[in-house]
Every structure is written in structure tokens, then in C-alpha cells.
Design an enzyme around this catalytic site. Structure first.
Site, mmCIF file in Angstrom:
data_model
loop_
_atom_site.group_PDB
_atom_site.id
_atom_site.type_symbol
_atom_site.label_atom_id
_atom_site.label_comp_id
_atom_site.label_asym_id
_atom_site.label_seq_id
_atom_site.Cartn_x
_atom_site.Cartn_y
_atom_site.Cartn_z
ATOM 1 N N ARG A 1 20.401 -26.050 6.437
ATOM 2 C CA ARG A 1 19.655 -24.792 6.526
ATOM 3 C C ARG A 1 19.057 -24.476 5.158
ATOM 4 N NH1 ARG A 1 22.107 -22.844 2.950
ATOM 5 N NH2 ARG A 1 20.768 -21.020 3.085
ATOM 6 N N GLY A 2 18.278 -23.373 5.136
ATOM 7 C CA GLY A 2 17.540 -23.041 3.924
ATOM 8 C C GLY A 2 16.148 -23.652 4.069
ATOM 9 N N GLN B 1 26.228 -16.788 4.875
ATOM 10 C CA GLN B 1 25.763 -17.799 3.912
ATOM 11 C C GLN B 1 26.079 -17.383 2.472
ATOM 12 O OE1 GLN B 1 24.041 -16.726 6.549
ATOM 13 N NE2 GLN B 1 22.591 -18.217 7.327
ATOM 14 N N ASP C 1 11.531 -17.594 3.374
ATOM 15 C CA ASP C 1 11.330 -18.568 4.453
ATOM 16 C C ASP C 1 9.860 -18.731 4.799
ATOM 17 O OD1 ASP C 1 14.267 -17.616 4.807
ATOM 18 O OD2 ASP C 1 14.060 -19.549 5.809
ATOM 19 N N ASN D 1 12.495 -13.365 4.807
ATOM 20 C CA ASN D 1 13.711 -13.997 4.275
ATOM 21 C C ASN D 1 14.890 -13.516 5.126
ATOM 22 O OD1 ASN D 1 15.045 -15.680 2.286
ATOM 23 N ND2 ASN D 1 15.944 -13.795 1.501
ATOM 24 N N LYS D 2 16.047 -14.022 4.831
ATOM 25 C CA LYS D 2 17.261 -13.738 5.622
ATOM 26 C C LYS D 2 17.385 -12.257 5.976
ATOM 27 C CE LYS D 2 19.659 -15.960 7.011
ATOM 28 N NZ LYS D 2 19.429 -16.320 8.451
HETATM 29 O O1 MRU Z 1 19.188 -19.057 8.229
HETATM 30 P P1 MRU Z 1 19.167 -19.754 6.906
HETATM 31 O O2 MRU Z 1 20.498 -19.913 6.287
HETATM 32 O O3 MRU Z 1 18.376 -21.038 6.960
HETATM 33 O O4 MRU Z 1 18.323 -18.755 5.980
HETATM 34 C C1 MRU Z 1 18.089 -19.116 4.659
HETATM 35 C C2 MRU Z 1 17.366 -18.080 3.878
HETATM 36 O O5 MRU Z 1 16.980 -17.063 4.383
HETATM 37 C C3 MRU Z 1 17.055 -18.417 2.455
HETATM 38 O O6 MRU Z 1 17.029 -17.267 1.675
HETATM 39 C C4 MRU Z 1 15.673 -19.089 2.389
HETATM 40 O O7 MRU Z 1 15.564 -20.101 3.343
HETATM 41 C C5 MRU Z 1 15.407 -19.653 1.053
HETATM 42 S S1 MRU Z 1 16.429 -21.035 0.649
HETATM 43 C C6 MRU Z 1 15.938 -21.583 -0.880
#
Ligand code: MRU
Length: 338
Positions: A45-46, A195, A236, A246-247
Site C-alpha cells: 500500500r501507499g 497505518q 494519493d 490523502n488518507k
Molecule cells: O490506504 P493506504 O495505506 O494505501 O493509504 C496511504 C496514504 O494515504 C499515504 O499517505 C499516501 O499513499 C502517500 S504514501 C507515500
């Protein structure tokens, strides 16, 4: 620094992030379906990491068709790309990487299939290498945002686990600490999937960076009592006007930061910018299963029939963002990323 994905003797592996920090388990990805499943369930993820993963997943998926004719190979390319593309809709890095892979393949459509496959393998490695370099440049450009002594709040996980390299927001923070700055990080736990508590706290522990874990609902209290100097988070998808997905929870933090006069920064590689969309309103937000909210680590924590929603991301309007740091430097309004 931990690698979320790596190749060993031409075999592809990921670290299953759903198990961290309690268990470190590597899984072999044998085909694109393994990768699609791993991306969907957040084993990898990320945003930058899932772009790298999608490109690598396409390569392993196409391996079985290396001895097919080019018509079948190119049909499979479209089919596998569509499967990988449908795994997570918000992070643009995923479709960005797949589009790039597809255009490489199409530009070679008259070449022998094994040559096309080799070139795709090289392209997947290049996407990974470029991300490592972008992370380093982001960390460099981010340094002048951080005072010699700083309390920094961050959300979700944006470190080595979320990228090909040292991370984006967390890369800036860890580099500042390694450069001798007196850093203390406040880590939002990041419900529903934690996370922050599971992954960011783990990475900071490994890097020996001082931090305090907080539950998400403590952010206002922390901003009003702990002299927070900056909030730095990842992204994202960033629209052309700077609005940033973003998250889930990021938008709330940006509102709080504004209220408390704390600068709020985004750090992301340019592969996270989507110049094709004008504003954040056009960003598709991934809706996940309500069970992620009803349950915690598989244990039910609310009445079984509670209505629950699980939007994985939210959009922070550009006016709440003090700067967006990419590998090219720091951007502000009016955004001109190109
Ligand atoms: O659902 P996830 O864990 O993939 O979400 C990740 C995020 O929101 C991060 O902040 C984003 O992807 C940037 S990672 C460098």
C-alpha cells in the site's frame, strides 16, 4: 530501510504489511492475480508503492504468455492492466505506472514477444529506481521546512513501506533527524486500518526517531498543547489546482492546523500529480467495506448491524495547504507543477 517489494533471482516478493509490526512475512507474487489481491487487501500500500507494484505485477502476469504470439500477448496486456487498474481507484500512481507500461509495450508491438517482455521488466525496474531518486530529492527539498528543533505531526504511513525508497513526508522527517535536528514526531494512529500505529511507529522505531503515538481524536489537543511546528503528510492524488486526496482524516488535520496556525505540508512525487483533473472534486474516493470500521483486527467492536462507512481517503482543499513538496521543489498557489 525496509523494502515493500523486491526481486530475487527474477522472482517477485512483497512484505505483507497487514501483519506488521507483529509479524514480518514475505510473500511471493507469482502472477498478476496475486498482486491484485495484495494491493486490494493492503498487503502492499501507499501511492508510490502501488504504482511500482502494479508495474511489477504486470510483468509477472505476462510471463506465462512470453511464448504466445504478439496478438495474444498484447490482448493479455490489456486484460491484466485492466485487472490491476481496478484494484484501488484513488492513488493515481497505479494508473500512471500502468499507462506508462502499456505505452512501452505498444511502441514495440512489431518486435518479438520475449523482447517486449524484457523491455517491460526493465521499465518496471526503472519506475522503481526513479521512485527511489524522487524520494531522495523530496527529502532534500523538504529540509528547509523543518526548524532545528521541531515537533511534527504526521498521518498514515509515508515511509519506506509506502514507496520504493525512503519515503515522502516521513522521508523528510527521518532525514531531518539524521541531519542532527532535534525532532519529535506525533504519529496519528490512523483508524480504521492503523497505518500510523502499525507502520509509521514501526519505521520510526527502526530509525530511532523519537515519537509519540496518538489516537486520531487527540490531534486538536496535541496541536493546542504541544507546540506543533508543522504537519507533513503524503498524497494519493493531487489535482492541477493543488487539492489533495490523502488518507481519511487528513482533511480534518488540515482544518485543525489552519485553526492553530500550524503550517500544513504535502510531500509527494510528481507521479502523484494528476494534471488531467482540475480540482479535488473530480477525485474518486475509494469506499472500503464497513467491516473495517465495525471491527478491529478481526474483532467486532460495534453491534453487528451498525451502519458503517469506510471512505479510504478525503480531499484537502488547496487553500489549507502551505506547500506541496515534490522532487522538483516546493510548490504553492497558484500551482504550476509542469
Ligand atoms: O490506504 P493506504 O495505506 O494505501 O493509504 C496511504 C496514504 O494515504 C499515504 O499517505 C499516501 O499513499 C502517500 S504514501 C507515500
Amino acid at each position: 530501510m525496509i523494502k515493500p517489494l523486491f526481486w530475487e533471482d527474477n522472482r517477485l516478493f512483497i512484505v505483507d504489511q497487514t501483519l506488521l509490526p507483529l509479524e514480518y512475512k514475505q510473500i511471493e507474487i507469482k502472477n498478476h492475480l496475486d498482486m491484485a489481491d495484495a494491493v486490494k487487501r493492503l498487503a502492499i500500500r501507499g501511492a508510490p508503492a502501488i504504482g511500482i507494484a502494479a508495474a511489477a505485477g504486470l510483468v509477472v502476469g505476462l510471463k506465462s504468455f512470453i511464448n504466445s504470439g504478439s496478438t495474444i500477448f498484447l490482448e493479455k496486456l490489456d486484460e491484466i492492466t485492466a485487472i490491476l487498474n481496478s484494484t484501488r481507484p484513488t492513488a493515481v500512481n497505479l494508473s500512471w505506472a500502468l499507462k506508462r507500461m502499456k505505452s512501452v509495450a505498444k511502441s514495440m508491438k512489431h518486435k518479438p514477444v520475449p523482447d517486449i517482455w524484457d523491455r517491460l521488466y526493465q521499465e518496471a525496474l526503472t519506475i522503481h529506481q526513479e521512485d527511489i531518486a524522487m524520494c531522495q530529492a523530496i527529502a532534500r527539498h523538504g529540509q528547509n521546512l523543518i526548524p532545528e528543533k521541531a515537533n511534527i505531526l504526521t498521518h498514515c504511513n509515508t515511509g519506506g513501506l509506502a514507496t520504493g525508497g525512503l519515503g515522502t513526508a516521513l522521508g523528510i522527517i527521518i532525514t531531518a533527524y539524521q541531519n542532527g535536528k532535534d525532532i519529535h514526531v506525533y504519529v496519528d494512529e490512523t483508524r480504521p486500518l492503523l497505518q500510523g500505529a502499525r507502520l509509521t511507529a514501526w519505521e520510526l522505531t527502526e530509525e530511532k526517531v523519537p515519537y509519540t503515538l496518538i489516537s486520531d481524536n487527540m490531534a486538536a489537543y496535541v496541536m493546542s498543547t504541544q507546540n506543533i511546528d508543522a504537519v507533513i503528510v503524503g498524497a494519493d492524488r493531487i489535482a492541477a489546482n493543488g487539492d489533495t486526496a490523502n488518507k481519511i482524516g487528513t482533511y480534518g488535520l488540515a482544518v485543525l492546523a489552519d485553526f492553530h496556525n500550524v503550517p500544513f505540508y504535502i510531500a509527494a512525487p510528481s507521479s502523484t500529480i494528476d494534471p488531467g483533473i482540475q480540482s479535488g472534486q473530480q477525485i474518486t474516493i475509494e469506499e472500503r467495506d464497513g467491516n473495517e470500521v465495525r471491527n478491529l483486527f478481526g474483532t467486532q467492536i460495534s453491534p453487528m448491524n451498525s451502519k458503517a462507512i469506510s471512505p479510504a481517503f478525503d480531499v484537502t482543499p488547496n487553500k489549507l495547504i502551505a506547500g506541496i513538496i515534490t522532487e522538483k521543489g516546493r510548490f504553492g498557489t497558484p500551482y504550476n507543477f509542469l
